[in-house]
Design a protein around this motif. Structure first.
Motif, mmCIF file in Angstrom:
data_model
loop_
_atom_site.group_PDB
_atom_site.id
_atom_site.type_symbol
_atom_site.label_atom_id
_atom_site.label_comp_id
_atom_site.label_asym_id
_atom_site.label_seq_id
_atom_site.Cartn_x
_atom_site.Cartn_y
_atom_site.Cartn_z
ATOM 1 N N MET A 88 0.844 -1.172 0.000
ATOM 2 C CA MET A 88 0.000 0.000 0.000
ATOM 3 C C MET A 88 0.894 1.241 0.000
ATOM 4 O O MET A 88 1.709 1.425 0.885
ATOM 5 C CB MET A 88 -0.898 -0.026 1.240
ATOM 6 N N SER A 89 0.750 2.057 -0.991
ATOM 7 C CA SER A 89 1.559 3.262 -1.117
ATOM 8 C C SER A 89 0.864 4.438 -0.430
ATOM 9 O O SER A 89 -0.338 4.592 -0.512
ATOM 10 C CB SER A 89 1.771 3.557 -2.600
ATOM 11 N N ARG A 90 1.681 5.243 0.253
ATOM 12 C CA ARG A 90 1.133 6.422 0.937
ATOM 13 C C ARG A 90 2.123 7.558 0.805
ATOM 14 O O ARG A 90 3.286 7.359 0.472
ATOM 15 C CB ARG A 90 0.834 6.098 2.394
ATOM 16 N N SER A 91 1.671 8.744 1.112
ATOM 17 C CA SER A 91 2.519 9.924 1.035
ATOM 18 C C SER A 91 2.961 10.303 2.450
ATOM 19 O O SER A 91 2.129 10.417 3.348
ATOM 20 C CB SER A 91 1.736 11.070 0.397
ATOM 21 N N VAL A 92 4.261 10.473 2.622
ATOM 22 C CA VAL A 92 4.814 10.860 3.927
ATOM 23 C C VAL A 92 5.498 12.203 3.743
ATOM 24 O O VAL A 92 6.341 12.360 2.857
ATOM 25 C CB VAL A 92 5.827 9.807 4.440
ATOM 26 N N LYS A 93 5.124 13.167 4.565
ATOM 27 C CA LYS A 93 5.699 14.501 4.469
ATOM 28 C C LYS A 93 6.875 14.630 5.442
ATOM 29 O O LYS A 93 6.755 14.278 6.603
ATOM 30 C CB LYS A 93 4.638 15.553 4.767
ATOM 31 N N VAL A 94 7.993 15.116 4.917
ATOM 32 C CA VAL A 94 9.197 15.336 5.721
ATOM 33 C C VAL A 94 9.832 16.654 5.307
ATOM 34 O O VAL A 94 9.500 17.217 4.259
ATOM 35 C CB VAL A 94 10.225 14.189 5.553
ATOM 36 N N VAL A 95 10.755 17.132 6.133
ATOM 37 C CA VAL A 95 11.538 18.314 5.800
ATOM 38 C C VAL A 95 13.000 17.899 5.799
ATOM 39 O O VAL A 95 13.503 17.365 6.783
ATOM 40 C CB VAL A 95 11.299 19.459 6.814
ATOM 41 N N VAL A 96 13.670 18.125 4.659
ATOM 42 C CA VAL A 96 15.092 17.811 4.523
ATOM 43 C C VAL A 96 15.787 19.076 4.031
ATOM 44 O O VAL A 96 15.393 19.651 3.019
ATOM 45 C CB VAL A 96 15.332 16.643 3.540
#
Length: 96
Positions: A1-9
């Motif tokens: 199952m693909s999902r979107s994960v928000k991060v700050v790099v």
């Protein structure tokens, strides 16, 4: 199952589409940010792009070193296993 994960790099918001657990992706982002912060601590003034590229090079170096260590360990295990098998074969020949 693909999902979107928000991060700050490196101060950039990213949305990563992945099947990996969100915590894992956040750990990766934290690792990259930590490597960038190490480079910032050198006192040299660099652009965000330069910092990100140097961090990528450092991480690639770590990966290659880890792969070389793993290959060497596998080689040693294989060699020892072969020696043990030869020993057991010799001992089995002595049993009447």
């Amino acid at each position: 199952m693909s999902r979107s994960v928000k991060v700050v790099v490196a101060g950039q918001r990213l949305s990563v589409r992945t099947s990996a657990k969100p915590g894992y992706i956040r750990d990766l982002a934290s690792y990259v940010n930590a490597r960038i912060d190490e480079l910032k601590g050198t006192g040299r003034t660099m652009s965000t792009q330069s910092l990100a590229l140097l961090a990528a090079m450092n991480i690639a170096d770590e990966l290659h070193q880890a792969q070389a260590s793993e290959a060497a360990l596998k080689r040693r295990v294989r060699e020892k296993s072969q020696r043990i098998l030869r020993y057991l074969d010799r001992e089995a020949e002595l049993i009447p």
